[in-house]
Design a protein around this motif. Structure first.
Motif, short mmCIF file in Angstrom:
data_model
loop_
_atom_site.label_atom_id
_atom_site.label_comp_id
_atom_site.label_asym_id
_atom_site.label_seq_id
_atom_site.Cartn_x
_atom_site.Cartn_y
_atom_site.Cartn_z
N LEU A 140 48.20 99.02 79.89
CA LEU A 140 49.16 99.71 79.03
C LEU A 140 49.81 98.67 78.12
CD1 LEU A 140 50.84 102.39 78.43
CD2 LEU A 140 52.53 101.43 80.01
N LEU A 180 55.02 100.20 74.63
CA LEU A 180 55.17 101.63 74.91
C LEU A 180 56.26 101.89 75.94
CD1 LEU A 180 51.40 102.67 75.01
CD2 LEU A 180 53.07 103.11 73.19
N LYS A 181 56.50 100.90 76.81
CA LYS A 181 57.56 101.08 77.80
C LYS A 181 58.95 100.96 77.18
CE LYS A 181 55.56 100.10 82.30
NZ LYS A 181 55.85 99.51 83.62
N ASP A 206 59.99 107.63 75.20
CA ASP A 206 59.07 108.69 75.58
C ASP A 206 58.33 108.35 76.87
OD1 ASP A 206 59.76 109.95 73.18
OD2 ASP A 206 58.20 108.86 72.07
N ASP A 207 57.74 109.37 77.44
CA ASP A 207 56.95 109.19 78.64
C ASP A 207 55.60 108.56 78.26
OD1 ASP A 207 55.90 109.22 81.11
OD2 ASP A 207 55.64 111.41 81.25
N TYR A 208 55.23 107.52 78.94
CA TYR A 208 53.99 106.79 78.62
C TYR A 208 52.90 107.00 79.67
CZ TYR A 208 56.13 103.59 81.98
OH TYR A 208 56.72 103.07 83.11
N LYS A 224 49.41 107.16 78.42
CA LYS A 224 49.01 106.15 77.45
C LYS A 224 48.18 105.02 78.08
CE LYS A 224 51.39 107.89 73.96
NZ LYS A 224 52.09 108.99 74.64
N TRP A 225 47.89 105.15 79.35
CA TRP A 225 47.10 104.10 80.01
C TRP A 225 45.64 104.18 79.55
CZ3 TRP A 225 48.91 100.34 83.34
CH2 TRP A 225 50.23 100.46 83.74
#
Length: 447
Positions: A150, A154-155, A159-161, A164-165
Motif C-alpha cells: 500500500l 493513502l493512509k 478515506d478508507d484505504y 487500495k492494497w
C-alpha cells in the motif's frame, strides 16, 4: 490581527471498533462538520492518540496515528479508553483533546495459517521481505502466499484505504516464505506491506503490516576498491555501493568515503592512517618504494546517519626507487667497464710476453749458409753474448834488412784489435794468421 495565529484547534472526532483482539481507530478532522474552516488543508494535521487500560494501575500510552489506523498488542477482554488531539507541528500549535471513548477488546483467534514475524532486509536498494509460518500445515493442501503493498500517502487521507492494497507482481501465489519487491520501490514514497496466506479456496489470513521507508530501511553495502600507482603516489579508485551504475545510491545518500591505509610490514606494526573524501578517487602521497601498502574503504552518509561495512583489504606493492635503480645500474656498468679494461690489458700483456718468449727461445730466423754448422752452440740465440775472442797484439818493427842486394821495406803497422761477432772475426783471424806468417818469415830470414 491574524486569525490563524490566535485561533485554537478544536477537538477532532473519534470512532472505535474492536475486532479479533485489535481496535480500529477512525479520526475526523476538527472542522469536519463545519461549512467554513479555519484550516482548509486537513492533511496537515498530525493526530496524537492517547490510550490506557481502564484499571487501577493504568499507564498512559501515546501513538501518532493516521486518520484510519489500528491499535494492536492490547490485552484481551479488557476495557481501553482513548482520546485524540490534532496538532500542527509546522506552526507549533496543539489542539484540544477529544472526549474520552472506551471500548472492550476481544479475544484474538490464533490462526496458524497466518504469516508471522515479517521483516525487511534491504541492501543497496535491493529489498526482500521474509516471513515465517506458525506451525505445520496439512500436507494435502498447499499454502500459497500473496504479498501486498500500500502506498503510504493513502493512509494520510481521511478515506478508507482497505481496497487500495495491490499485489507485488513477482510475489503472487508463491510457496516460498520470502519475496523480492525491489521492482515497486521508489525513493519518493514509503510503503506498507502485508502477506496474505491462502489454503484451498475458502481459507485465508492477513498478516500484520510492516512499514518500509526506502532510504531509511535500506542498508549501505561496502564499496569496491581498486589501487593504482604512479611515481610516489598511491591512487585509490572507489566504486560506490551497488556499482557505478546504481544511481539511486549515488544520488540519494550524498555518500562520503572513509579510507584506512597502512604500510604492511612483517618487521614492525605500522600505524593505520585515515582519510575521508567525497570523491570516488583519492590519492596518498609519499609512499615508500619497494613496500606493500594495504587499503580498506567504508562508505557513509551523514544525512541518514548510515555507514557500510569496510571493503575487503586490497594491497599493492610499490616499485623500487628509480634513482637507486639508476645508481645501482651505474655502479654495475662501471664495474663491468673496469673488468673489461683489466681483462684487455691482461690479454695484451700476456700476448706480448708470449711473443718475446717465443722470439727468444724459438727464433724463426736461420744463420747464414757460410757459417751453418760452425759454432752452433754460439749462435743458438742472437741475444746471447758470444765468448770474447782472443785478439793478438802485433807489433811490426820498421827496419831495413839488406840481403844480397835486396832491400825490403816494412811499413809500420799500428796496433789493431777487433772484436766483431760476425764476419769481422774471420777478418781478424786472417790478419792474425797473416801476422803470424810474417813473423815466422822474418825469423827465418834473420837466422
Amino acid at each position: 490581527m491574524v486569525p490563524e495565529y490566535i485561533a485554537e484547534i478544536g477537538p477532532p472526532g473519534l470512532e472505535l471498533q474492536s475486532t479479533n483482539g485489535i481496535v480500529k481507530v477512525k479520526v475526523f478532522p476538527p472542522e469536519a462538520n463545519q461549512r467554513k474552516k479555519m484550516w482548509i488543508n486537513d492533511l496537515s494535521f498530525k493526530y496524537n492518540l492517547v490510550f490506557w487500560e481502564n484499571s487501577s494501575h493504568a499507564q498512559l500510552q501515546n501513538k501518532i496515528v493516521f486518520p484510519v489506523d489500528t491499535i494492536d498488542d492490547l490485552a484481551p477482554n479488557s476495557t481501553y479508553c482513548f482520546k485524540v488531539q490534532a496538532n500542527l507541528p509546522m506552526e507549533g500549535k496543539k489542539g484540544l483533546f477529544s472526549p474520552i471513548s472506551c471500548v472492550q477488546t476481544t479475544q484474538k483467534v490464533q490462526d496458524l495459517l497466518c504469516a508471522t514475524n515479517l521483516s525487511v532486509v534491504a541492501l543497496n536498494m535491493k529489498f526482500q521481505l521474509f516471513w515465517g509460518a506458525q506451525g505445520e500445515q496439512e500436507e494435502q493442501e498447499e499454502v500459497t502466499y500473496n504479498v501486498q503493498y500500500l502506498l503510504g500517502y493513502l493512509k494520510k487521507l481521511n478515506d478508507d484505504y482497505s481496497d487500495k492494497w495491490l499485489s507485488v507482481p513477482t510475489c503472487e501465489n508463491i510457496s516460498s516464505t520470502w519475496c523480492n519487491f525491489s521492482s515497486i520501490i521508489t525513493t519518493t514514497a514509503f510503503y506498507y506491506l502485508r502477506v496474505q496466506a491462502r489454503q484451498g479456496h475458502n481459507r485465508s489470513c492477513l498478516s500484520r503490516e510492516v512499514k518500509v521507508d526506502p532510504l531509511k530501511t535500506n542498508g549501505i553495502g561496502p564499496p569496491g576498491v581498486r589501487l593504482d600507482l604512479s611515481d610516489t603516489l598511491l591512487h585509490i579508485l572507489i566504486s560506490p555501493p551497488g556499482g557505478a551504475e546504481d544511481e539511486l545510491m549515488r544520488d540519494n545518500y550524498d555518500l562520503s568515503y572513509r579510507i584506512l591505509y597502512w604500510k604492511n610490514s612483517s618487521y614492525k606494526e605500522e600505524e593505520v592512517k585515515q582519510k575521508e573524501v567525497k570523491q570516488t578517487i583519492a590519492t596518498v602521497s609519499g609512499v615508500s618504494p619497494s613496500s606493500l601498502y594495504c587499503v580498506r574503504v567504508q562508505a557513509f552518509s551523514k544525512p541518514y546517519n548510515k555507514s557500510s561495512a569496510f571493503s575487503q583489504q586490497e594491497c599493492v606493492h610499490t616499485p623500487a626507487d628509480a634513482s637507486s635503480s639508476l645508481f645501482i645500474f651505474g655502479i654495475f656498468m662501471a664495474a663491468l667497464l673496469v673488468v673489461v679494461v683489466v681483462a684487455v690489458a691482461l690479454v695484451f700483456v700476456l700476448y706480448h710476453a708470449y711473443n718475446k718468449i717465443k722470439y727468444v727461445f724459438f727464433p724463426s730466423c736461420q744463420p747464414p749458409l757460410n757459417i751453418e754448422g760452425f759454432g752452433a752452440q754460439l749462435f743458438s740465440s742472437p741475444y746471447l753474448s758470444a765468448a770474447e775472442e782472443p785478439v793478438e797484439s802485433c807489433c811490426v818493427i820498421e827496419s831495413m834488412i839488406t840481403e844480397e842486394g835486396n832491400q825490403i821495406d816494412f811499413t809500420d803497422y799500428k796496433h789493431s784489435k777487433q772484436s766483431s761477432r760476425d764476419s769481422g772475426n774471420y777478418s781478424n783471424d786472417d790478419n792474425t794468421s797473416g801476422s803470424k806468417g810474417s813473423k815466422e818469415t822474418l825469423e827465418k830470414e834473420t837466422l
